[in-house]
Structure formats: C-alpha cells, structure tokens
Design an enzyme around this catalytic site. Structure first.
Site, PDB file in Angstrom:
ATOM      1  N   ARG A   1       0.862  -1.203   0.000  1.00 30.14           N
ATOM      2  CA  ARG A   1       0.000   0.000   0.000  1.00 30.14           C
ATOM      3  C   ARG A   1       0.886   1.236   0.000  1.00 30.14           C
ATOM      4  NH1 ARG A   1      -2.193   3.414   4.065  1.00 30.14           N
ATOM      5  NH2 ARG A   1      -4.304   4.164   3.642  1.00 30.14           N
TER       6      ARG A   1
ATOM      7  N   SER B   1     -12.737  -3.752   1.780  1.00 27.41           N
ATOM      8  CA  SER B   1     -12.851  -3.083   3.092  1.00 27.41           C
ATOM      9  C   SER B   1     -14.318  -2.952   3.461  1.00 27.41           C
ATOM     10  CB  SER B   1     -12.310  -1.657   3.018  1.00 27.41           C
ATOM     11  OG  SER B   1     -11.079  -1.623   2.391  1.00 27.41           O
TER      12      SER B   1
ATOM     13  N   LYS C   1      -5.203   6.208   8.776  1.00 26.22           N
ATOM     14  CA  LYS C   1      -6.400   6.503   7.969  1.00 26.22           C
ATOM     15  C   LYS C   1      -7.069   7.702   8.636  1.00 26.22           C
ATOM     16  CE  LYS C   1      -8.791   4.363   4.619  1.00 26.22           C
ATOM     17  NZ  LYS C   1      -8.492   4.947   3.377  1.00 26.22           N
TER      18      LYS C   1
HETATM   19  C1  LIG Z   1      -7.065  -5.504   5.007  1.00 23.26           C
HETATM   20  C2  LIG Z   1      -7.443  -4.119   4.653  1.00 23.26           C
HETATM   21  N1  LIG Z   1      -8.594  -3.621   5.109  1.00 23.26           N
HETATM   22  C3  LIG Z   1      -8.949  -2.359   4.807  1.00 23.26           C
HETATM   23  C4  LIG Z   1      -8.138  -1.592   3.988  1.00 23.26           C
HETATM   24  C5  LIG Z   1      -8.549  -0.191   3.592  1.00 23.26           C
HETATM   25  O1  LIG Z   1      -8.822  -0.098   2.218  1.00 23.26           O
HETATM   26  P1  LIG Z   1      -9.470   1.254   1.625  1.00 23.26           P
HETATM   27  O2  LIG Z   1     -10.729   1.477   2.370  1.00 23.26           O
HETATM   28  O3  LIG Z   1      -9.558   1.148   0.184  1.00 23.26           O
HETATM   29  O4  LIG Z   1      -8.413   2.331   2.023  1.00 23.26           O
HETATM   30  P2  LIG Z   1      -6.928   2.458   1.486  1.00 23.26           P
HETATM   31  O5  LIG Z   1      -6.130   1.364   2.098  1.00 23.26           O
HETATM   32  O6  LIG Z   1      -6.953   2.299   0.005  1.00 23.26           O
HETATM   33  O7  LIG Z   1      -6.485   3.790   1.932  1.00 23.26           O
HETATM   34  C6  LIG Z   1      -6.961  -2.136   3.532  1.00 23.26           C
HETATM   35  N2  LIG Z   1      -6.131  -1.462   2.751  1.00 23.26           N
HETATM   36  N3  LIG Z   1      -6.634  -3.405   3.860  1.00 23.26           N
HETATM   37  C1  LIG Z   2      -5.739   0.964   5.724  1.00 30.51           C
HETATM   38  C2  LIG Z   2      -6.698   0.994   6.845  1.00 30.51           C
HETATM   39  N1  LIG Z   2      -8.002   0.734   6.638  1.00 30.51           N
HETATM   40  C3  LIG Z   2      -8.718   0.805   7.749  1.00 30.51           C
HETATM   41  S1  LIG Z   2      -7.790   1.210   9.064  1.00 30.51           S
HETATM   42  C4  LIG Z   2      -6.397   1.272   8.125  1.00 30.51           C
HETATM   43  C5  LIG Z   2      -5.052   1.617   8.637  1.00 30.51           C
HETATM   44  C6  LIG Z   2      -4.569   0.767   9.753  1.00 30.51           C
HETATM   45  O1  LIG Z   2      -3.320   1.208  10.111  1.00 30.51           O
HETATM   46  P1  LIG Z   2      -2.700   1.037  11.547  1.00 30.51           P
HETATM   47  O2  LIG Z   2      -2.522  -0.410  11.786  1.00 30.51           O
HETATM   48  O3  LIG Z   2      -1.394   1.767  11.479  1.00 30.51           O
HETATM   49  O4  LIG Z   2      -3.647   1.678  12.539  1.00 30.51           O
END
Ligand SMILES: Cc1ncc(COP(=O)(O)OP(=O)(O)O)c(N)n1
Ligand SMILES: Cc1ncsc1CCOP(=O)(O)O
Ligand SMILES: [Mg+2]
Length: 372
Positions: free
Chosen positions: A200, A269, A298
């Site tokens: 990511r 998600s 996020k």
């Molecule tokens: C395992 C997992 N869960 C949730 C997310 C979040 O995806 P998304 O809502 O598209 O947000 P971004 O990651 O694209 O900012 C994730 N990446 N992985």
């Molecule tokens: C990508 C994403 N989607 C929902 S929460 C999240 C970020 C989680 O990051 P962290 O483990 O650092 O709190």
C-alpha cells in the site's frame, strides 16, 4: 575414424563423439521412424515423471483426492500411448541429451518452484508429443493437444486452491506503508512467520510502485507468503500478484473478478454490516473489518469499534481481518471481541524488531481455535 557407409542423415554420423557410426542398411524412412519413436519415448517418460512429481505433492502435501486423481488419470492416459514399439526404440547410451542439466534444475527454492518447473516440463513434453505424435498416429496429436490444455487447467486450479488455502490459514496481515527500509522490514516480519502482505503506497509514482511491488512479490514468494496489491488491479496483474485489496471507493468486485479470474484473491474493506453483506454477496474472498480504533494511518476515518468486530464474528462466513489501531497492547481486546485475524500497518512497519512483534502477535492469534 571408421566410415562404413554414407547415410542420408548427417546427424546420425555425428551423434557419437564425432565417430561415424556403423549404420545398418535401413531405408531412409525406417531410420526416420526410429528417430520419431525415440523422441516420443523420451517425451512420454518426461511427461509422466513430471506429473508424478506434481501428484506426490497433491497427495502427501495437500491431501487432496481430486487433484491426485486428475494427475493419476493423466498419467494413465499417457501410459496408454507408450507402446512396446516406442519403448523398443530407446537408446539411452546413445542419447546426447542425458547428461545435460540446467543450473536451475539443481536449485529449487520452494515447493512452488518445484511444481512450476514440473508443470512446465509436462507441458513442453506434451507439445513435443503433439507435434511428433502426428507423424506416428493422427489421433496422437489430437490426444496430446487435449491433455496439454487439461494440464494448463490443472496448474491454474492448483495454484488458486493453494492461494485460498493459505489465505484461510493466515492470521496476521501486514499492510505496508512507504518506508526507506520497506523490504528489510517486510522480510523481518516474514521471518517471524507472516504469511500475508499487502503493498500500500498511496502517493508514489507508478514506476516506483512497479519496482517495489515486483521486489516485494519476489520476497513474499520466497518465504511462501501471499502478496496482495492495494487499490490497483492493473498493478496486481503487472506483477502477477496473488490478489488485490479494494475499498468502497475502489473498483467493483465484479470488475476485479473479470480481470483477475477466480484463482486470484479479491479483498474488500468494510466498515459496517451493510458493506459486509454486500461484499459477501459480491463474492469477496476476504474482508477488512474496521477501523476498529481511530488511526493516523487513515486520518479522519471514524472508528467502527469493537461492536462491529463482534458483528463480524457472528455473521462473516469468509476470512475477515480486524484492522485499524491494533497493536501488541490491545490485540487481546480485539481477540476477546471475536477476531481471529488482524491486519496492521504501524505495529510492524514502525517496529524496532518486526520479527519479534510478528511472533508476539501470531502467538496471541494462534491461541484461538480455528473455525471448523
Ligand atoms: C485488510 C485491509 N482492510 C482495509 C483496507 C482499507 O482499504 P481502503 O478502504 O480502500 O483504504 P486504502 O487502504 O486504500 O487507503 C486495507 N487497505 N486493507
Ligand atoms: C488501511 C486501513 N483501513 C482501515 S484502518 C487502516 C489503517 C490501519 O493502520 P494502523 O494499523 O497503522 O492503525
Ligand atoms: Mg483503497
């Protein structure tokens, strides 16, 4: 050098260390037939051996009766063509190819590479059998063409099956963030037993993404872990990743399926019950459940809370990963709310010792009994 007779095929003369061989007074067509028989004999053996290697993994490694049965049936179909006439043409001491090996044959790094190499060997042998078989029996060409396609299907089904098996077995999911030490951090976590990684990076140029994704894929596969790409189906295809993770604002799952097929993994998600039900109906392979806690990774996204984790525990029939603000201090609260799998960014990407943190998080998750 002894020359008894000039034959019609110069290659015959040169076949044994430059010494021109005594040749029986066969007709040109009889000699040609022997050559074709030797090619068929060698490739029938090669195809059966390669399939046997794949079959042993399906039987003892996967304990999968269906794949084992398919390999066995193919071997039997091949055996049917291996007649005494073809075997009689064998001339192992006179075969210039028996001592030749490729350096890669000496060095296999994983079960995956053993399987890939042997599928390739079977497919090549079948292509040879298809082409030269036509000279022997018109039905042989057709039969091996069909078998070759069956082997392609078997390979793709087996790969997809193994991916999904590993997804179900994975308890911890690392979602990467941009970092100088990206590769070494991921490798340290892999050393701790991590089996699922998502690449990511929301800001890098595509050239950088492509290069990093290629390197990460190679690294993950070296450790037998799955490699998923965040957001981008095109990048997942470009680097031959195991799948893609799509958020609510990303591509629909249906489009991802059309582009990636059923053998690759598509994750979604979800933040609430409605999104989860939609993801299940649309055929996601797994879902993210969160953010469980608010998180700077996020920024601005409200927490879904532990109640949503409990909802997922009761209602989700596919693998789901609690995500958002999870670390070594609160993982047991998330587990107590019903989570069996978690995804983290900072806990591993910012860890001083990612191997140890991975081992700790896994040790907590592995205390839970797997679902039946
Ligand atoms: C395992 C997992 N869960 C949730 C997310 C979040 O995806 P998304 O809502 O598209 O947000 P971004 O990651 O694209 O900012 C994730 N990446 N992985
Ligand atoms: C990508 C994403 N989607 C929902 S929460 C999240 C970020 C989680 O990051 P962290 O483990 O650092 O709190
Ligand atoms: Mg996204």
């Amino acid at each position: 050098m002894t020359i008894t007779r000039i034959v019609d095929f110069p290659s015959f003369d040169e076949s044994r260390n430059g010494v021109v061989v005594m040749v029986e007074p066969h007709s040109q067509s009889e000699q040609m037939q022997q050559v074709v028989y030797r090619i068929l004999d060698a490739n029938l053996d090669r195809a059966r051996e390669g399939l046997r290697i794949v079959e042993e993994w399906c039987r003892f490694g996967l304990n999968n009766a269906q794949f084992t049965g398919e390999c066995k049936r193919l071997r039997q179909d091949i055996a049917h063509w291996h007649t005494a006439e073809l075997r009689a043409a064998r001339d192992t001491p006179g075969d210039a190819g028996t001592d030749l090996t490729h350096p890669h044959e000496e060095k296999r790094t994983s079960i995956k590479s053993v399987l890939q190499a042997n599928f390739c060997r079977v497919q090549e042998a079948m292509r040879v059998l298809e082409e030269y078989g036509k000279l022997h029996d018109p039905n042989m060409g057709k039969a091996f063409k069909q078998m070759r396609y069956q082997v392609y299907t078997l390979e793709s089904n087996l790969l997809g099956y193994q991916r999904h098996q590993l997804l179900w077995r994975s308890r911890l999911y690392l979602v990467t963030s941009p970092a100088e030490n990206l590769l070494s951090t991921v490798e340290a976590a892999l050393k701790g037993g991590l089996t699922l990684v998502q690449y990511r990076d929301k800001t890098a140029d595509d050239g950088v993404r492509l290069e990093q994704a290629r390197k990460l894929r190679q690294l993950c596969h070296l450790y037998g872990a799955l490699f998923i790409i965040n957001d981008r189906i095109d990048l997942a295809l470009a680097v031959d990743a195991d799948g893609v993770h799509l958020g609510q604002q990303d591509m629909p799952i249906e489009i991802a399926r059309q582009l990636l097929g059923s053998h690759r993994i598509v994750g979604r998600s979800t933040t609430n019950a409605e999104e989860m039900q939609a993801a299940l109906a649309e055929g996601a392979d797994y879902v993210g459940v969160g953010p469980v806690y608010e998180t700077p990774t996020k920024e601005g996204k409200p927490a879904a809370g532990l109640q949503y984790v409990s909802y997922a525990a009761k209602n989700c029939s596919i693998p789901w990963f609690a995500i958002g603000g999870i670390d070594a201090n609160n993982i047991n609260d998330v587990i107590d709310a019903g989570a069996q799998r978690v995804a983290v960014v900072r806990s591993l990407m910012q860890a001083e010792q990612p191997t140890l943190v991975t081992q700790y998080l896994l040790s907590q998750l592995n205390r839970i009994k797997p679902e039946s």
